[in-house]
Design a protein around this motif. Structure first.
Motif, PDB file in Angstrom:
ATOM      1  N   THR A 224       1.019  -0.513 -19.628  1.00  0.00           N
ATOM      2  CA  THR A 224       0.088  -1.336 -18.863  1.00  0.00           C
ATOM      3  C   THR A 224      -0.037  -0.756 -17.460  1.00  0.00           C
ATOM      4  O   THR A 224       0.972  -0.490 -16.808  1.00  0.00           O
ATOM      5  N   THR A 225      -1.279  -0.590 -16.995  1.00  0.00           N
ATOM      6  CA  THR A 225      -1.491   0.056 -15.697  1.00  0.00           C
ATOM      7  C   THR A 225      -1.984  -0.907 -14.622  1.00  0.00           C
ATOM      8  O   THR A 225      -1.958  -0.585 -13.452  1.00  0.00           O
ATOM      9  N   ASP A 226      -2.430  -2.102 -15.030  1.00  0.00           N
ATOM     10  CA  ASP A 226      -3.006  -3.066 -14.086  1.00  0.00           C
ATOM     11  C   ASP A 226      -1.935  -4.094 -13.691  1.00  0.00           C
ATOM     12  O   ASP A 226      -1.450  -4.841 -14.535  1.00  0.00           O
ATOM     13  N   PRO A 227      -1.565  -4.150 -12.384  1.00  0.00           N
ATOM     14  CA  PRO A 227      -0.500  -5.056 -11.937  1.00  0.00           C
ATOM     15  C   PRO A 227      -0.746  -6.519 -12.320  1.00  0.00           C
ATOM     16  O   PRO A 227       0.195  -7.252 -12.629  1.00  0.00           O
TER      17      PRO A 227
ATOM     18  N   ASP B  72       2.303  -4.936  -6.595  1.00  0.00           N
ATOM     19  CA  ASP B  72       0.973  -4.390  -6.849  1.00  0.00           C
ATOM     20  C   ASP B  72       0.794  -3.183  -5.939  1.00  0.00           C
ATOM     21  O   ASP B  72       0.512  -3.313  -4.757  1.00  0.00           O
ATOM     22  N   GLY B  73       0.993  -2.005  -6.518  1.00  0.00           N
ATOM     23  CA  GLY B  73       0.826  -0.772  -5.752  1.00  0.00           C
ATOM     24  C   GLY B  73      -0.424  -0.044  -6.215  1.00  0.00           C
ATOM     25  O   GLY B  73      -0.524   1.174  -6.105  1.00  0.00           O
ATOM     26  N   GLY B  74      -1.378  -0.808  -6.760  1.00  0.00           N
ATOM     27  CA  GLY B  74      -2.587  -0.199  -7.318  1.00  0.00           C
ATOM     28  C   GLY B  74      -2.380   0.127  -8.789  1.00  0.00           C
ATOM     29  O   GLY B  74      -1.312  -0.104  -9.347  1.00  0.00           O
TER      30      GLY B  74
ATOM     31  N   TYR C 121       0.845  -1.204   0.000  1.00  0.00           N
ATOM     32  CA  TYR C 121       0.000   0.000   0.000  1.00  0.00           C
ATOM     33  C   TYR C 121       0.876   1.247   0.000  1.00  0.00           C
ATOM     34  O   TYR C 121       1.746   1.398   0.855  1.00  0.00           O
ATOM     35  N   GLU C 122       0.625   2.111  -0.975  1.00  0.00           N
ATOM     36  CA  GLU C 122       1.480   3.296  -1.130  1.00  0.00           C
ATOM     37  C   GLU C 122       1.431   4.215   0.080  1.00  0.00           C
ATOM     38  O   GLU C 122       2.425   4.823   0.460  1.00  0.00           O
TER      39      GLU C 122
END
Length: 205
Positions: free
Chosen positions: A154-157, A173-175, A8-9
């Motif tokens: 690509t924006t989706d982990p 996976d940082g969102g 989580y960022e």
């Protein structure tokens, strides 16, 4: 296949960060979030990992234009020569979505010795900051391009794992990431020159 690790960022878990740093130190490759697009990165001191990234990108390592992700401006002089004017520009705009091209210093790692310039990034993202701090030296990074004609990045982990999972060791996976890359500013010729328009306010240059 790469391990997908959720971080989580707002509050990166030190335990997960350390796990990823151990991967970097052992020559692993990671895909991680920044304040722009997701990046492919490795430890700057690991030549084998650097060669792997160059191979993935299809470039010769000594000619590759990779960015150095640094924690802050305090350790920049190790990798770049900075005059007062440039230091003021960097201080005003970092951390932020900019890559600044600067003259390389004499202390560059041996594989980059022939490079006259380096690209420096200090992303405004707590995950990338925590990684560089825990690692203790820069992450060499390059953005991961997509073949899709509509979306360049690509924006989706989860999709990143599908596409890149066999080439890297960890995907963070940082969102959802951004699909606009950093703005590249060349500071090697006196006045700032915009080389690539990306995220961030250009009017300040």
């Amino acid at each position: 296949m790469a391990e997908l690790i959720k971080i989580y960022e707002e509050n990166p878990s030190p335990k997960e960060i350390q796990k990823i740093v151990n991967v970097l130190k052992s020559g692993g490759l990671i895909i991680y979030p920044t304040d722009t697009v997701y990046g492919l990165g490795c430890d700057i001191t690991n030549n084998t990992a650097l060669e792997k990234i160059a191979q993935i990108k299809g470039v010769k390592l000594e000619k590759a234009n990779f960015s150095f992700i640094v924690e802050d401006l305090s350790n920049l002089s190790e990798y770049a020569s900075i005059n007062n004017q440039n230091f003021k520009i960097l201080k005003r705009n970092l951390p932020g979505p900019y890559t600044f091209i600067l003259p390389g210093s004499n202390n560059l790692p041996s594989v980059f010795k022939k490079k006259k310039t380096v690209g420096i990034r200090v992303p405004n993202n707590n995950i990338s900051k925590a990684l560089v701090t825990a690692l203790g030296n820069p992450i060499v990074s390059t953005s991961i391009k997509d073949d899709d004609e509509v979306l360049e990045y690509t924006t989706d982990p989860e999709l990143i794992v599908e596409k890149w999972g066999k080439l890297v060791d960890v995907v963070i996976d940082g969102g959802y990431g951004d699909n606009v890359a950093s703005t590249i500013i060349d500071l090697t010729n006196g006045d700032p020159e915009v080389i690539r328009e990306g995220k961030g306010d250009l009017s300040i240059f």
